[in-house]
Design an enzyme around this catalytic site. Structure first.
Site, PDB file in Angstrom:
ATOM      1  N   ARG A 142       0.848  -1.086   0.136  1.00 62.72           N
ATOM      2  CA  ARG A 142      -0.078   0.108  -0.056  1.00 62.72           C
ATOM      3  C   ARG A 142       0.780   1.387   0.009  1.00 62.72           C
ATOM      4  O   ARG A 142       1.952   1.225   0.602  1.00 62.72           O
ATOM      5  CB  ARG A 142      -0.973   0.164   1.242  1.00 62.72           C
ATOM      6  CG  ARG A 142      -1.997  -0.897   1.264  1.00 62.72           C
ATOM      7  CD  ARG A 142      -3.258  -0.572   0.258  1.00 62.72           C
ATOM      8  NE  ARG A 142      -4.208  -1.642   0.148  1.00 62.72           N
ATOM      9  CZ  ARG A 142      -4.393  -2.901  -0.310  1.00 62.72           C
ATOM     10  NH1 ARG A 142      -3.423  -3.026  -1.290  1.00 62.72           N
ATOM     11  NH2 ARG A 142      -5.330  -3.621  -0.367  1.00 62.72           N
ATOM     12  N   HIS A 144      -1.455  -0.168  -9.799  1.00 62.07           N
ATOM     13  CA  HIS A 144      -2.157  -0.826  -8.879  1.00 62.07           C
ATOM     14  C   HIS A 144      -2.799  -2.394  -9.479  1.00 62.07           C
ATOM     15  O   HIS A 144      -3.759  -2.513  -9.365  1.00 62.07           O
ATOM     16  CB  HIS A 144      -3.298  -0.330  -8.057  1.00 62.07           C
ATOM     17  CG  HIS A 144      -3.366  -1.120  -6.574  1.00 62.07           C
ATOM     18  ND1 HIS A 144      -3.714  -0.465  -5.431  1.00 62.07           N
ATOM     19  CD2 HIS A 144      -3.562  -2.340  -6.388  1.00 62.07           C
ATOM     20  CE1 HIS A 144      -4.400  -1.298  -4.348  1.00 62.07           C
ATOM     21  NE2 HIS A 144      -3.633  -2.426  -4.974  1.00 62.07           N
TER      22      HIS A 144
END
Ligand code: NAP
Length: 305
Positions: free
Chosen positions: A220, A268
């Protein structure tokens, strides 16, 4: 279901076809149905949970539950689960290996030579002389570790507790973090985003890496302090980075990471749980919830993963 992205929408379609009899609500603004017992979502905005008085389960469609746990008003009795399935570890192992090998085997330089029509041989290095440090040796990190061992690298890992059995040397907790970092020529971040891991890869930590190390963040964005990473790449302490996750997504057009010659940005996409198993796990957990049985892949809300 909170349809906050196309990623979640595809899970919605799979859920509808697998369980057509299930009463599913997708209108976030109108969500106030007293019958709602479970949420299936990637991000839970503030203001939703308090409107659902009978909510008992908030299930993440992704491997991380941070998008749900970050809701400031999720009542403490609501159980939180996350997606765990074998395909996710394999996808991540492919992606991390790709990024490490791209750097280790000088692929960008070879592509430049190809474009220039230039035949120039380069040395083939010995992978066993380089250490890959994996931060987080969980359901995904352990598969990544096995793949990198199979490619001939030395692999070490860093975890929070000493509970896990592992095929690689494990460094545990803050007291062993610096030793771990000091040995990591490639640093792979596979930690969950929690109160403890937020900003853990700051200037002081990244400076502990050996000179010319390469950072791969597939966990993250908020775990890495982005300006600190950029400064260490620009000043030459770090050889570069492959970044799949960012503090703000989509990565803003003004970010200095875009077009940086030693940083690769990907949107991502490192790994995504396979739809079928995740929907099955959710349906299984609905049953378990109704029967008062322990849930699959429940998150410990006290530690955040
Ligand atoms: P997991 O099974 O929960 O494993 C987490 C690992 O991190 C464990 O080894 C844990 O230590 C360690 N850890 C947690 N807090 C720590 C701390 N404060 N200090 C040191 N180690 C700590 O998680 P996972 O399923 O492997 O997934 C990891 C993360 O990958 C997810 O949370 C998600 O954010 C990310 N992810 C990203 C993508 C993408 O496309 N980019 C896709 C999937 C997942 P212990 O072993 O001691 O518990």
């Amino acid at each position: 279901m909170l349809l906050t992205s196309d990623f979640v929408k595809s899970r919605y379609e799979a859920l509808r076809s697998r369980a057509p009899g299930l009463h599913v609500i997708t209108d976030i603004e109108g969500a106030s149905d007293p019958d709602v017992t479970a949420l299936f979502a990637f991000k839970l905005p503030a203001g939703i949970a308090p409107r659902l008085p009978n909510l008992r389960l908030a299930a993440s469609v992704g491997a991380g539950a941070d998008g749900i746990l970050s809701a400031p008003d999720l009542p403490p009795h609501v159980k939180v689960t996350r997606a765990v399935e074998p395909g996710l570890g394999f996808s991540m192992a492919q992606f991390v290996s790709l990024q490490i090998l791209r750097h280790f085997r000088s692929l960008p330089a070879m592509e430049r030579q190809h474009a220039a029509g230039e035949w120039k041989r380069m040395a083939v290095l010995d992978a066993s002389q380089l250490t890959v440090g994996i931060m987080g040796l969980g359901s995904i990190g352990s598969v990544v570790a096995d793949a990198l061992l199979a490619l001939g690298f030395r692999v070490i890992a860093w975890t929070r507790t000493s509970a896990r059995k592992a095929r690689v040397p494990v460094f545990v907790g803050e007291s062993q973090k610096d030793d771990f970092l000091a040995q990591s020529n490639y640093l792979v971040c596979l930690l969950p985003f929690t109160a403890e891991t937020k900003g853990t890869l700051d200037h002081a930590s990244l400076r502990k890496l050996p000179k010319d190390s390469f950072v791969v963040n597939v966990a993250r964005g908020g775990i890495v302090v982005e300006d600190d990473l950029l400064a260490l790449v620009d000043e030459g302490h770090l050889a570069g980075a492959a970044l799949d996750v960012f503090a703000s997504e989509p990565l803003p057009a003004s970010s200095p990471f875009w077009h940086h010659e030693r940083i690769l940005v990907t949107p991502h996409v490192a790994a995504q749980p396979t739809v079928g198993p995740v929907v099955e796990q959710f349906l299984e957990n609905l049953q378990r919830l109704a029967q008062g049985q322990p849930l699959l892949n429940q998150v410990d809300r006290s530690v955040g993963y």
